[in-house]
Scaffold this motif. Structure first.
Motif, PDB file in Angstrom:
ATOM      1  N   ALA A 174      -5.961   5.756  -5.279  1.00 24.39           N
ATOM      2  CA  ALA A 174      -4.702   6.324  -4.774  1.00 24.39           C
ATOM      3  C   ALA A 174      -4.201   5.536  -3.574  1.00 24.39           C
ATOM      4  CB  ALA A 174      -4.899   7.792  -4.417  1.00 24.39           C
ATOM      5  N   ARG A 175      -5.086   5.202  -2.666  1.00 25.79           N
ATOM      6  CA  ARG A 175      -4.668   4.440  -1.487  1.00 25.79           C
ATOM      7  C   ARG A 175      -4.114   3.069  -1.876  1.00 25.79           C
ATOM      8  NH1 ARG A 175      -9.911   5.931   2.283  1.00 25.79           N
ATOM      9  NH2 ARG A 175      -9.071   7.859   3.180  1.00 25.79           N
ATOM     10  N   ARG A 176      -4.680   2.495  -2.913  1.00 23.18           N
ATOM     11  CA  ARG A 176      -4.284   1.149  -3.312  1.00 23.18           C
ATOM     12  C   ARG A 176      -2.978   1.127  -4.080  1.00 23.18           C
ATOM     13  NH1 ARG A 176      -8.514   0.061  -6.273  1.00 23.18           N
ATOM     14  NH2 ARG A 176      -9.746  -0.408  -4.413  1.00 23.18           N
ATOM     15  N   HIS A 177      -2.733   2.156  -4.895  1.00 18.03           N
ATOM     16  CA  HIS A 177      -1.632   2.068  -5.856  1.00 18.03           C
ATOM     17  C   HIS A 177      -0.469   3.024  -5.610  1.00 18.03           C
ATOM     18  CE1 HIS A 177      -3.833  -0.770  -8.327  1.00 18.03           C
ATOM     19  NE2 HIS A 177      -4.886   0.019  -8.301  1.00 18.03           N
ATOM     20  N   LEU A 178      -0.618   4.018  -4.732  1.00 11.30           N
ATOM     21  CA  LEU A 178       0.496   4.926  -4.477  1.00 11.30           C
ATOM     22  C   LEU A 178       1.518   4.268  -3.548  1.00 11.30           C
ATOM     23  CD1 LEU A 178      -1.025   8.508  -4.070  1.00 11.30           C
ATOM     24  CD2 LEU A 178       0.815   7.831  -5.625  1.00 11.30           C
ATOM     25  N   ALA A 179       2.774   4.382  -3.914  1.00  6.92           N
ATOM     26  CA  ALA A 179       3.850   3.807  -3.106  1.00  6.92           C
ATOM     27  C   ALA A 179       4.355   4.772  -2.046  1.00  6.92           C
ATOM     28  CB  ALA A 179       5.012   3.394  -4.011  1.00  6.92           C
ATOM     29  N   ALA A 180       3.908   6.020  -2.103  1.00 11.17           N
ATOM     30  CA  ALA A 180       4.391   7.023  -1.150  1.00 11.17           C
ATOM     31  C   ALA A 180       3.448   8.218  -1.181  1.00 11.17           C
ATOM     32  CB  ALA A 180       5.806   7.469  -1.524  1.00 11.17           C
ATOM     33  N   PRO A 181       3.505   9.086  -0.165  1.00  9.65           N
ATOM     34  CA  PRO A 181       2.765  10.345  -0.242  1.00  9.65           C
ATOM     35  C   PRO A 181       3.167  11.114  -1.501  1.00  9.65           C
ATOM     36  CG  PRO A 181       3.629  10.008   1.959  1.00  9.65           C
ATOM     37  CD  PRO A 181       4.255   8.957   1.102  1.00  9.65           C
ATOM     38  N   ALA A 182       2.223  11.793  -2.112  1.00  9.75           N
ATOM     39  CA  ALA A 182       2.527  12.456  -3.383  1.00  9.75           C
ATOM     40  C   ALA A 182       1.450  13.475  -3.726  1.00  9.75           C
ATOM     41  CB  ALA A 182       2.642  11.421  -4.504  1.00  9.75           C
TER      42      ALA A 182
END
Length: 530
Positions: free
Chosen positions: A311-319
């Motif tokens: 998640a830290r590597r691939h998320l572009a925003a909080p979600a």
């Protein structure tokens, strides 16, 4: 509110036979409660909100010892257990005793019969949940003794039930929802005659409360908002990163029925893994603070470090993402569900077990996108965050998911072709997955709902001949009957059986009586309640 008054009102609710009468009595209780959030949770047998990870961690032995210790006379834990076997429910056992047996410094409650309040009981439970480390079991017992030692029998009945998490008063989530609506959103007056209020809240009021409970997972908080700010306040309640919601679920269905109902379906693979909800919030340093929650709303972040890293590597925003964790072998082939459970149950040696059981995260839904996110162009799709997506059609939630998560999005195909769905099913099964999920393209996300908008299609399975190798006694009116059955299969080539699961639902009282009569002579050994 004094706990004795709470117990008296709850006892009246427990005696009420009608659903409308139950809601009416409950609405009246909520209107009168000063500790409203706590009372709302207590009537459901909850000490903390559903999303709160704290637990009392009080075993039956500790509870029995505490009841015995606080009871007047020479009562032992064995006496409590014998009485429990006779009546089948710990609340009824506690109600049989007089309390206040100890006074002075050793009583951990001052020995006075100063009236307990709902707030004091909640504070004690919070302290019990916070107890940890060496001697924590004794600490929990002492804390509980302090309240039982001040309790009247009628209070002890519901104290004991709260410790076990089962109030047994006939109040479910629907009754609490309706009571909040009746108490604070409608005219505040209940009907009925003969001294028993009844309630039938409006559909609009019920819908407002239900939505707020869905996004908060805390009926106590919703009751307070409804009382203080009304429907307008409830409408402003939204999802919050770090506060998990219940998963939307699927019911069984066929391809033919599905296409006849919807014309087209979004087709996804049904993974043989464990449902998770990933919550990512800004960490204040330009990155993301990630938490992972199980389907039961338990925080399993520590057990799944690779999901956090992904998640830290691939998320572009909080979600907030909904998805599945699947155990895989070295070639990426899915492993059985039991393999992923090894990861969820691990609290220590996580790195070692991570080497033994690798997992992958497959995201298939997006419930919320936070700031900063620039959005994207698209008809009827919001172009900026933050945004809650529960009421957004699945088609568009998928677009948000693909935009916000760079890798790990589960494949999905929208089609009206039954032959294509059959081909996708063959491919899913060949890849080692369970089958398919069929989703209505326009469906909203309804937390906790097992409606007809999501349907699971699994292949037909062969039946197994199983042997009953163990059982547990029932509770309440079924206390004298065997109610949960351990079933086993014979190990090939050996004269022994290995358990494969338990069966506990779907039996009538008559069926359980017949099964108990047949199995009781075969009991070889017994432990605990008999």
């Amino acid at each position: 509110m004094e706990f004795a008054a709470f117990a008296e009102r709850v006892a009246e609710i427990e005696r009420e036979p009608s659903d409308l009468g139950t809601v009416g009595l409950l609405a009246a209780l909520l209107r009168d409660a000063d500790a409203l959030a706590t009372v709302t949770r207590f009537v459901q047998g909850r000490v903390f909100p559903a999303h709160d990870g704290r637990k009392l961690s009080v075993g039956s032995a500790t509870l029995h010892e505490t009841v015995a210790r606080a009871a007047a006379g020479s009562v032992t834990a064995a006496d409590v257990e014998d009485r429990l076997a006779a009546v089948g429910e710990i609340g009824a056992v506690a109600a049989d005793y007089e309390f206040g047996a100890q006074t002075g410094l050793g009583a951990f409650g001052g020995g006075s019969r100063e009236a307990l309040t709902v707030g004091e009981v909640q504070e004690t439970f919070a302290a019990v949940a916070d107890a940890e480390g060496d001697g924590s079991a004794d600490t929990r017992g002492d804390l509980l003794f302090g309240v039982f030692n001040r309790a009247e029998p009628s209070e002890a009945k519901y104290l004991a039930r709260l410790v076990t998490g089962e109030m047994r008063i006939g109040v479910g989530a629907g009754a609490v929802r309706d009571a909040i609506a009746e108490a604070f959103l409608d005219d505040g007056e209940t009907g009925g005659d003969g001294g028993v209020p009844t309630a039938d809240p409006s559909a609009a009021a019920v819908a407002a409360v239900e939505r707020a409970i869905q996004v908060t997972n805390d009926a106590g908080r919703v009751a307070v908002i409804a009382r203080d700010d009304g429907a307008a306040g409830l409408a402003e309640v939204g999802l919050a990163v770090g506060r998990p919601v219940e998963s939307m679920l699927a019911q069984a269905g066929t391809v033919t029925e599905t296409l006849a109902d919807w014309e087209t379906a979004v087709v996804e693979r049904k993974f043989d893994g464990a449902r998770v909800q990933v919550h990512a919030a800004p960490d204040g340093e330009g990155g993301l603070d990630v938490q992972v929650f199980s389907r039961n709303l338990e925080d399993v972040t520590h057990a799944l470090p690779e999901v956090v890293e992904h998640a830290r590597r691939h998320l572009a925003a909080p979600a907030i993402l909904d998805g599945e964790v699947v155990a895989v072998d070295d070639d990426g082939t899915p492993l059985p569900f039991q393999a992923v459970l090894r990861r969820f149950r691990r609290k220590h040696d996580v790195d070692r077990v991570r080497e033994e059981v690798a997992v992958e995260f497959h995201a298939f839904d997006c419930l919320h996108v936070g700031e900063p996110f620039d959005g994207f162009d698209g008809a009827e799709v919001p172009t900026a965050s933050p945004v809650d997506l529960l009421d957004t059609p699945l088609r568009d939630r998928r677009r948000w998911l693909e935009a916000v998560l760079g890798d790990g999005v589960a494949a999905a195909t929208e089609t009206a072709d039954a032959n294509e769905i059959e081909r996708l099913e063959r491919e899913a099964l060949a890849a080692g997955h369970e089958g398919l999920l069929l989703k209505r393209p326009t469906s909203t996300y309804d937390p906790g709902d097992r409606g007809a908008d999501w349907r699971k299609r699994k292949p037909d399975v062969e039946t197994l001949d199983l042997v009953v190798t163990g059982a547990e006694w029932g509770e309440g009116r079924r206390a004298s009957l065997l109610g949960t059955f351990e079933v086993s299969v014979r190990v090939a080539g050996e004269d022994r059986y290995t358990p494969v699961g338990k069966v506990a639902t779907g039996f009538t009282d008559d069926e359980l009586e017949r099964v108990t009569d047949r199995l009781e002579p075969a009991i070889g050994e017994a432990d605990g309640q008999t």
